[in-house]
Design a protein around this motif. Structure first.
Motif, PDB file in Angstrom:
ATOM      1  N   ASP A  26       1.792 -68.117 -67.343  1.00  0.00           N
ATOM      2  CA  ASP A  26       2.809 -67.139 -67.710  1.00  0.00           C
ATOM      3  C   ASP A  26       2.483 -66.454 -69.033  1.00  0.00           C
ATOM      4  O   ASP A  26       1.490 -66.776 -69.692  1.00  0.00           O
ATOM      5  CB  ASP A  26       4.203 -67.786 -67.709  1.00  0.00           C
ATOM      6  N   ASP A  27       3.343 -65.480 -69.407  1.00  0.00           N
ATOM      7  CA  ASP A  27       2.969 -64.578 -70.492  1.00  0.00           C
ATOM      8  C   ASP A  27       3.167 -65.133 -71.895  1.00  0.00           C
ATOM      9  O   ASP A  27       3.157 -64.370 -72.864  1.00  0.00           O
ATOM     10  CB  ASP A  27       3.643 -63.213 -70.341  1.00  0.00           C
ATOM     11  N   ALA A  28       3.306 -66.457 -72.051  1.00  0.00           N
ATOM     12  CA  ALA A  28       3.064 -67.050 -73.369  1.00  0.00           C
ATOM     13  C   ALA A  28       1.588 -66.867 -73.725  1.00  0.00           C
ATOM     14  O   ALA A  28       1.222 -66.872 -74.907  1.00  0.00           O
ATOM     15  CB  ALA A  28       3.430 -68.531 -73.377  1.00  0.00           C
ATOM     16  N   LEU A  29       0.742 -66.723 -72.695  1.00  0.00           N
ATOM     17  CA  LEU A  29      -0.658 -66.327 -72.846  1.00  0.00           C
ATOM     18  C   LEU A  29      -0.846 -64.988 -72.161  1.00  0.00           C
ATOM     19  O   LEU A  29      -0.226 -64.736 -71.117  1.00  0.00           O
ATOM     20  CB  LEU A  29      -1.598 -67.368 -72.224  1.00  0.00           C
ATOM     21  N   TYR A  30      -1.730 -64.147 -72.700  1.00  0.00           N
ATOM     22  CA  TYR A  30      -1.875 -62.802 -72.135  1.00  0.00           C
ATOM     23  C   TYR A  30      -3.301 -62.311 -72.326  1.00  0.00           C
ATOM     24  O   TYR A  30      -4.050 -62.828 -73.162  1.00  0.00           O
ATOM     25  CB  TYR A  30      -0.888 -61.845 -72.812  1.00  0.00           C
ATOM     26  N   ALA A  31      -3.640 -61.276 -71.543  1.00  0.00           N
ATOM     27  CA  ALA A  31      -4.973 -60.656 -71.599  1.00  0.00           C
ATOM     28  C   ALA A  31      -6.064 -61.705 -71.410  1.00  0.00           C
ATOM     29  O   ALA A  31      -7.067 -61.725 -72.121  1.00  0.00           O
ATOM     30  CB  ALA A  31      -5.171 -59.885 -72.898  1.00  0.00           C
ATOM     31  N   GLY A  32      -5.882 -62.583 -70.429  1.00  0.00           N
ATOM     32  CA  GLY A  32      -6.815 -63.679 -70.213  1.00  0.00           C
ATOM     33  C   GLY A  32      -8.181 -63.222 -69.717  1.00  0.00           C
ATOM     34  O   GLY A  32      -8.290 -62.267 -68.945  1.00  0.00           O
ATOM     35  N   ALA A  49       1.551 -74.540 -76.885  1.00  0.00           N
ATOM     36  CA  ALA A  49       2.968 -74.758 -76.776  1.00  0.00           C
ATOM     37  C   ALA A  49       3.664 -73.525 -76.204  1.00  0.00           C
ATOM     38  O   ALA A  49       3.422 -72.409 -76.634  1.00  0.00           O
ATOM     39  CB  ALA A  49       3.562 -75.096 -78.147  1.00  0.00           C
ATOM     40  N   GLY A  50       4.501 -73.760 -75.190  1.00  0.00           N
ATOM     41  CA  GLY A  50       5.286 -72.683 -74.610  1.00  0.00           C
ATOM     42  C   GLY A  50       4.710 -72.092 -73.354  1.00  0.00           C
ATOM     43  O   GLY A  50       5.432 -71.436 -72.595  1.00  0.00           O
ATOM     44  N   ALA A  51       3.417 -72.298 -73.092  1.00  0.00           N
ATOM     45  CA  ALA A  51       2.795 -71.706 -71.908  1.00  0.00           C
ATOM     46  C   ALA A  51       2.976 -72.634 -70.715  1.00  0.00           C
ATOM     47  O   ALA A  51       3.041 -73.857 -70.856  1.00  0.00           O
ATOM     48  CB  ALA A  51       1.307 -71.463 -72.155  1.00  0.00           C
ATOM     49  N   GLU A  52       3.046 -72.051 -69.536  1.00  0.00           N
ATOM     50  CA  GLU A  52       3.233 -72.808 -68.319  1.00  0.00           C
ATOM     51  C   GLU A  52       2.199 -72.423 -67.275  1.00  0.00           C
ATOM     52  O   GLU A  52       1.880 -71.252 -67.111  1.00  0.00           O
ATOM     53  CB  GLU A  52       4.632 -72.545 -67.728  1.00  0.00           C
ATOM     54  N   VAL A  53       1.663 -73.436 -66.589  1.00  0.00           N
ATOM     55  CA  VAL A  53       0.767 -73.203 -65.459  1.00  0.00           C
ATOM     56  C   VAL A  53       1.608 -72.856 -64.239  1.00  0.00           C
ATOM     57  O   VAL A  53       2.684 -73.420 -64.028  1.00  0.00           O
ATOM     58  CB  VAL A  53      -0.086 -74.454 -65.172  1.00  0.00           C
ATOM     59  N   HIS A  54       1.090 -71.935 -63.407  1.00  0.00           N
ATOM     60  CA  HIS A  54       1.778 -71.604 -62.168  1.00  0.00           C
ATOM     61  C   HIS A  54       0.823 -71.878 -61.014  1.00  0.00           C
ATOM     62  O   HIS A  54      -0.271 -71.348 -60.964  1.00  0.00           O
ATOM     63  CB  HIS A  54       2.223 -70.145 -62.182  1.00  0.00           C
ATOM     64  N   ALA A  55       1.244 -72.734 -60.101  1.00  0.00           N
ATOM     65  CA  ALA A  55       0.416 -73.122 -58.958  1.00  0.00           C
ATOM     66  C   ALA A  55       0.911 -72.453 -57.697  1.00  0.00           C
ATOM     67  O   ALA A  55       2.074 -72.098 -57.592  1.00  0.00           O
ATOM     68  CB  ALA A  55       0.431 -74.634 -58.804  1.00  0.00           C
TER      69      ALA A  55
END
Length: 327
Positions: free
Chosen positions: A265-271, A321-327
């Protein structure tokens, strides 16, 4: 340790590998601006190097905006770096021009800078490709706040027939909130470019498909792109955005973003997916933060693997912290 700069926000980035060191090119703007939303008007491109994707030596700015009247007069934004057959490295980057200080409207164009050593860059200061109004939305259409034509991703044709450029763009038609497409241009030599119709259709649930990257992981071709929650449309509206993944049958498209799934999710971006020195794929992204706090730094590499049962990438390590994996 994450990559960060004192007194600066850091966000979008791209990496070139010279075989010995990784070269990180990143957007940054001073925190003295006060409001992180102003960073886009004040973006510069910096350079750092690393041997392991973890410990970085910052080398400072390498590209700043052009002169008044040039296509990149306001800011320089996201791009990519590719080595040419002539021994020259080319940085294709986004030039941004805000015609008015009182408006958020801006015009985006792709330009190029060249280097022999990845350290010293000469910008041509002329557009390489611009949005062709036959197929792409432009600012006069009045549908969106910008003329979206940014984040070029350049790669060699898999059959040896020149080069392709993927671009964050918006279609000429469709619902105004749901026109995000992968723009396309081709070149025989990296110097002369021809704009082609988009490689995807609008209506996939994205206002834009940002920072596209084609990458192969364990023999599987994927398109990565980013779209945050507020820019989701259609049946995706109101959901969580972030870094999206789409397995593709061919590197040159067509692509079907309607089938994309969320990687993180967008706690991380531009991966970006990068292969470390062992050949293992890892994800790097900028830490977006939550709520009012924009983190503005780049994560440590996060190992990923190909999940054959799901036909998708899977993250296999702890996230910031704050980021979530989506399966």
């Amino acid at each position: 340790m994450t990559f960060a700069r004192d007194d600066h926000w850091v966000w979008d980035f791209w990496i070139a590998d010279d075989g010995q060191r990784y070269h990180l090119f990143y957007l940054h703007a001073p925190t003295s601006l006060g409001d992180e939303r102003l960073r886009h008007r004040n973006a510069r491109i910096g350079h750092a190097v690393s041997s392991d994707l973890r410990s970085w030596q910052d080398l400072g700015p390498v590209l700043t905006p052009g002169a008044p009247g040039e296509f990149d007069q306001t800011a320089v934004w996201t791009g990519c770096v590719v080595p040419g057959p002539d021994g020259v490295w080319r940085m294709f980057y986004t030039g941004s021009r805000f015609p008015s200080d009182a408006s958020a409207a801006n015009i985006e164009t792709v330009g190029v800078a060249t280097s022999r050593d990845l350290h010293h860059w000469q910008a041509a200061r002329v557009p390489v490709v611009t949005a062709d109004p036959r197929w792409y939305e432009t600012l006069p259409d009045g549908t969106w706040r910008e003329e979206a034509w940014r984040d070029p991703w350049v790669f060699a044709d898999p059959h040896g027939e020149g080069w392709h450029m993927l671009i964050t763009a918006r279609a000429k038609t469709g619902d105004g909130d749901d026109r995000g497409v992968i723009g396309h241009a081709v070149s025989p030599d990296l110097d002369h470019w021809e704009v082609r119709p988009p490689l995807s259709a609008p209506g996939a649930g994205f206002a834009h498909l940002e920072v596209p990257q084609l990458v192969a992981v364990e023999g599987n071709d994927l398109l990565l792109f980013s779209c945050d929650g507020p820019a989701l449309a259609g049946g995706r509206a109101g959901g969580r955005g972030g870094v999206w993944q789409l397995p593709v049958a061919a590197q040159t498209g067509p692509f079907d973003p309607a089938a994309a799934t969320l990687l993180v999710d967008d706690a991380l971006y531009a991966g970006r997916i990068v292969h470390d020195r062992s050949g293992s794929p890892v994800l790097l992204a900028f830490e977006n933060g939550r709520g009012d706090a924009f983190a503005g730094r780049i994560s440590d590499p996060i190992p990923v693997r190909w999940d054959a049962d799901r036909g998708a990438l899977q993250l296999v390590a702890a996230l910031p912290a704050g980021a979530e994996v989506h399966a």
